[in-house]
Design a protein around this motif. Sequence first.
Motif, mmCIF file in Angstrom:
data_model
loop_
_atom_site.group_PDB
_atom_site.id
_atom_site.type_symbol
_atom_site.label_atom_id
_atom_site.label_comp_id
_atom_site.label_asym_id
_atom_site.label_seq_id
_atom_site.Cartn_x
_atom_site.Cartn_y
_atom_site.Cartn_z
ATOM 1 N N CYS A 38 13.943 -27.523 38.775
ATOM 2 C CA CYS A 38 14.807 -27.899 39.886
ATOM 3 C C CYS A 38 14.835 -29.408 40.070
ATOM 4 O O CYS A 38 13.973 -30.117 39.549
ATOM 5 C CB CYS A 38 14.431 -27.178 41.187
ATOM 6 N N PHE A 39 15.844 -29.856 40.774
ATOM 7 C CA PHE A 39 16.109 -31.276 40.965
ATOM 8 C C PHE A 39 16.099 -31.547 42.478
ATOM 9 O O PHE A 39 16.858 -30.944 43.226
ATOM 10 C CB PHE A 39 17.480 -31.579 40.317
ATOM 11 N N VAL A 40 15.180 -32.417 42.885
ATOM 12 C CA VAL A 40 15.025 -32.719 44.317
ATOM 13 C C VAL A 40 15.453 -34.162 44.587
ATOM 14 O O VAL A 40 15.000 -35.085 43.904
ATOM 15 C CB VAL A 40 13.544 -32.562 44.751
ATOM 16 N N VAL A 41 16.312 -34.324 45.573
ATOM 17 C CA VAL A 41 16.703 -35.670 46.005
ATOM 18 C C VAL A 41 16.045 -35.951 47.348
ATOM 19 O O VAL A 41 16.087 -35.130 48.264
ATOM 20 C CB VAL A 41 18.245 -35.795 46.136
ATOM 21 N N ALA A 63 24.469 -32.655 42.179
ATOM 22 C CA ALA A 63 23.882 -31.703 41.227
ATOM 23 C C ALA A 63 22.471 -31.282 41.644
ATOM 24 O O ALA A 63 21.860 -30.434 40.999
ATOM 25 C CB ALA A 63 23.839 -32.339 39.839
ATOM 26 N N ALA A 64 21.959 -31.877 42.714
ATOM 27 C CA ALA A 64 20.584 -31.554 43.128
ATOM 28 C C ALA A 64 20.490 -30.126 43.664
ATOM 29 O O ALA A 64 21.438 -29.605 44.247
ATOM 30 C CB ALA A 64 20.133 -32.524 44.218
ATOM 31 N N ASN A 65 19.332 -29.524 43.472
ATOM 32 C CA ASN A 65 19.092 -28.206 44.069
ATOM 33 C C ASN A 65 18.701 -28.341 45.531
ATOM 34 O O ASN A 65 19.033 -27.487 46.352
ATOM 35 C CB ASN A 65 17.962 -27.478 43.337
ATOM 36 N N TYR A 66 17.973 -29.413 45.840
ATOM 37 C CA TYR A 66 17.530 -29.609 47.217
ATOM 38 C C TYR A 66 17.607 -31.082 47.578
ATOM 39 O O TYR A 66 17.195 -31.937 46.794
ATOM 40 C CB TYR A 66 16.070 -29.154 47.400
ATOM 41 N N VAL A 67 18.149 -31.351 48.784
ATOM 42 C CA VAL A 67 18.115 -32.708 49.326
ATOM 43 C C VAL A 67 17.199 -32.646 50.539
ATOM 44 O O VAL A 67 17.465 -31.892 51.491
ATOM 45 C CB VAL A 67 19.523 -33.185 49.751
ATOM 46 N N ILE A 68 16.098 -33.383 50.497
ATOM 47 C CA ILE A 68 15.172 -33.326 51.632
ATOM 48 C C ILE A 68 15.476 -34.451 52.614
ATOM 49 O O ILE A 68 15.875 -35.545 52.210
ATOM 50 C CB ILE A 68 13.687 -33.351 51.189
ATOM 51 N N PRO A 69 15.313 -34.181 53.905
ATOM 52 C CA PRO A 69 15.628 -35.216 54.903
ATOM 53 C C PRO A 69 14.485 -36.214 55.072
ATOM 54 O O PRO A 69 13.573 -35.997 55.836
ATOM 55 C CB PRO A 69 15.862 -34.413 56.191
ATOM 56 N N ASP A 70 14.587 -37.289 54.306
ATOM 57 C CA ASP A 70 13.626 -38.387 54.429
ATOM 58 C C ASP A 70 14.390 -39.447 55.227
ATOM 59 O O ASP A 70 15.555 -39.641 55.002
ATOM 60 C CB ASP A 70 13.274 -38.900 53.023
ATOM 61 N N GLY A 71 13.762 -40.113 56.125
ATOM 62 C CA GLY A 71 14.485 -41.144 56.878
ATOM 63 C C GLY A 71 14.852 -40.662 58.266
ATOM 64 O O GLY A 71 15.477 -39.606 58.434
ATOM 65 N N VAL A 154 9.950 -36.761 27.594
ATOM 66 C CA VAL A 154 9.695 -36.001 28.829
ATOM 67 C C VAL A 154 9.833 -34.503 28.543
ATOM 68 O O VAL A 154 8.999 -33.689 28.953
ATOM 69 C CB VAL A 154 10.646 -36.450 29.964
ATOM 70 N N ARG A 155 10.872 -34.136 27.807
ATOM 71 C CA ARG A 155 11.088 -32.714 27.497
ATOM 72 C C ARG A 155 9.903 -32.150 26.705
ATOM 73 O O ARG A 155 9.330 -31.126 27.050
ATOM 74 C CB ARG A 155 12.393 -32.536 26.698
ATOM 75 N N ALA A 156 9.530 -32.893 25.654
ATOM 76 C CA ALA A 156 8.455 -32.413 24.775
ATOM 77 C C ALA A 156 7.111 -32.348 25.508
ATOM 78 O O ALA A 156 6.241 -31.569 25.128
ATOM 79 C CB ALA A 156 8.344 -33.321 23.554
ATOM 80 N N SER A 157 6.961 -33.126 26.565
ATOM 81 C CA SER A 157 5.685 -33.123 27.295
ATOM 82 C C SER A 157 5.468 -31.799 28.020
ATOM 83 O O SER A 157 4.355 -31.428 28.340
ATOM 84 C CB SER A 157 5.645 -34.280 28.310
ATOM 85 N N GLY A 158 6.580 -31.088 28.300
ATOM 86 C CA GLY A 158 6.490 -29.795 28.998
ATOM 87 C C GLY A 158 5.911 -29.927 30.391
ATOM 88 O O GLY A 158 5.310 -28.986 30.923
ATOM 89 N N ALA A 159 6.071 -31.098 31.012
ATOM 90 C CA ALA A 159 5.473 -31.336 32.332
ATOM 91 C C ALA A 159 5.977 -30.329 33.363
ATOM 92 O O ALA A 159 7.151 -29.945 33.364
ATOM 93 C CB ALA A 159 5.803 -32.755 32.785
ATOM 94 N N PHE A 179 19.403 -33.317 32.974
ATOM 95 C CA PHE A 179 18.772 -32.101 33.517
ATOM 96 C C PHE A 179 18.927 -30.892 32.575
ATOM 97 O O PHE A 179 17.992 -30.108 32.400
ATOM 98 C CB PHE A 179 19.373 -31.792 34.891
ATOM 99 N N ASP A 180 20.081 -30.783 31.958
ATOM 100 C CA ASP A 180 20.348 -29.631 31.079
ATOM 101 C C ASP A 180 19.405 -29.565 29.877
ATOM 102 O O ASP A 180 19.171 -28.494 29.324
ATOM 103 C CB ASP A 180 21.787 -29.687 30.545
#
Length: 244
Positions: A38-41, A63-71, A154-159, A179-180
Motif C-alpha cells: 500500500c501507498f501512504v501519503v 494513487a495513494a491508498n491512504y492519506v493521513i491527516p498530518d498538520g 528496493v524491489r529485490a530487497s523485499g522490504a 508502485f506497480d
Amino acid sequence: MNEHVDTVRIMNLDFINTTQNGFLEDVLDPHLQHGRKCFVVTGNPEIAMRAREDKEYRKAVGAANYVIPDGAGILIAAKYKKQPLKERVAGYDVMRDLLDYANEHRMSCYFLGATEEVNKKAVAEVERQYPHVKIAGRHHGFFALDDHSIVEEVRASGADIVFVALGLPRQEIWIAQHFDVFDKGIFMGVGGSIDVIAGEVKRAPDFWIKLNLEWLYRLLKQPFRFKRILKVAEFMLRIFFKKS
Ligand code: UDP
C-alpha cells in the motif's frame, strides 16, 4: 483510496478518519500480515495545495491508498466543514509505530532518502533503537526519479516497509511512478523524518505539538521555510472562503 475506510474530503483529498493507533492496528496491520502493498501519503495543507496546482503531483497523490491527516490545518479545515477528524495522525509518529511493529515482528525496512550522511546515521540509529528490525537496504535521496537501478534494488530487497524521504513532490511521485513494480511493502513518504531519526533535526517539544503549534516551532527554527507558511495560509483562506 481503499473503499472500506471512513474518510473526510478536503480540497479533493480523502483524509482517513481514524486515530494513530487505529491506523496501525486496523489499517496497516492487515497489510503487513498479508504482505499486501500500500501507498501512504502524509497529508498536510502544503501537499493539498501542491496537488491542487500541479497535475503530475495530483495524479501521484491520487494513487495513494491512504492519506493521513498530518498538520493542524487539515484538522481545522475538517472541523470547519463540520466533519471533524478523530485526531491528527502525524507521519513521524506513524514511522515510529511502524519501526516498533517491525521490531516486534522482526520485519524488514528500507530507508530511501536524505543525504548519504544523514541516511547512514539514521539507519545506525534504527539499528541501535530497534535491534530486531532487519535493514533491507538504504540509499540516499539524490538520484534521478527514473533511475531504475534504485527501483530494482528496493524491489529485490523485499522490504516489508519502505520509508521514502525525498521531500515534496519527489517522494510521492517516485512511489506512484514505480508502485506497480513492487510485489509487497508499505510505501510511505516521510519527508524530513529520516533527518529527525538521525538526530539532525529536532521535532517540536510535546508542549508545542499538543497545542497544535508544531508548524510554528518549525518556522521559528527554520525561518527559510516561511514560503511554506504562506501556502498554508492560502490553504486556510481557500477553506474558509470555500474556494478549494
Ligand atoms: N531530499 C532528498 N532528495 C531530494 C530532496 C530532498 O533525499 O531530492 C530529502 C532531504 O534531504 C530531507 C527530506 O528529503 O531528508 C525532506 O526534505 P525537505 O524537508 O526539503 O522536504 P519537504 O519538507 O518539502 O517534504
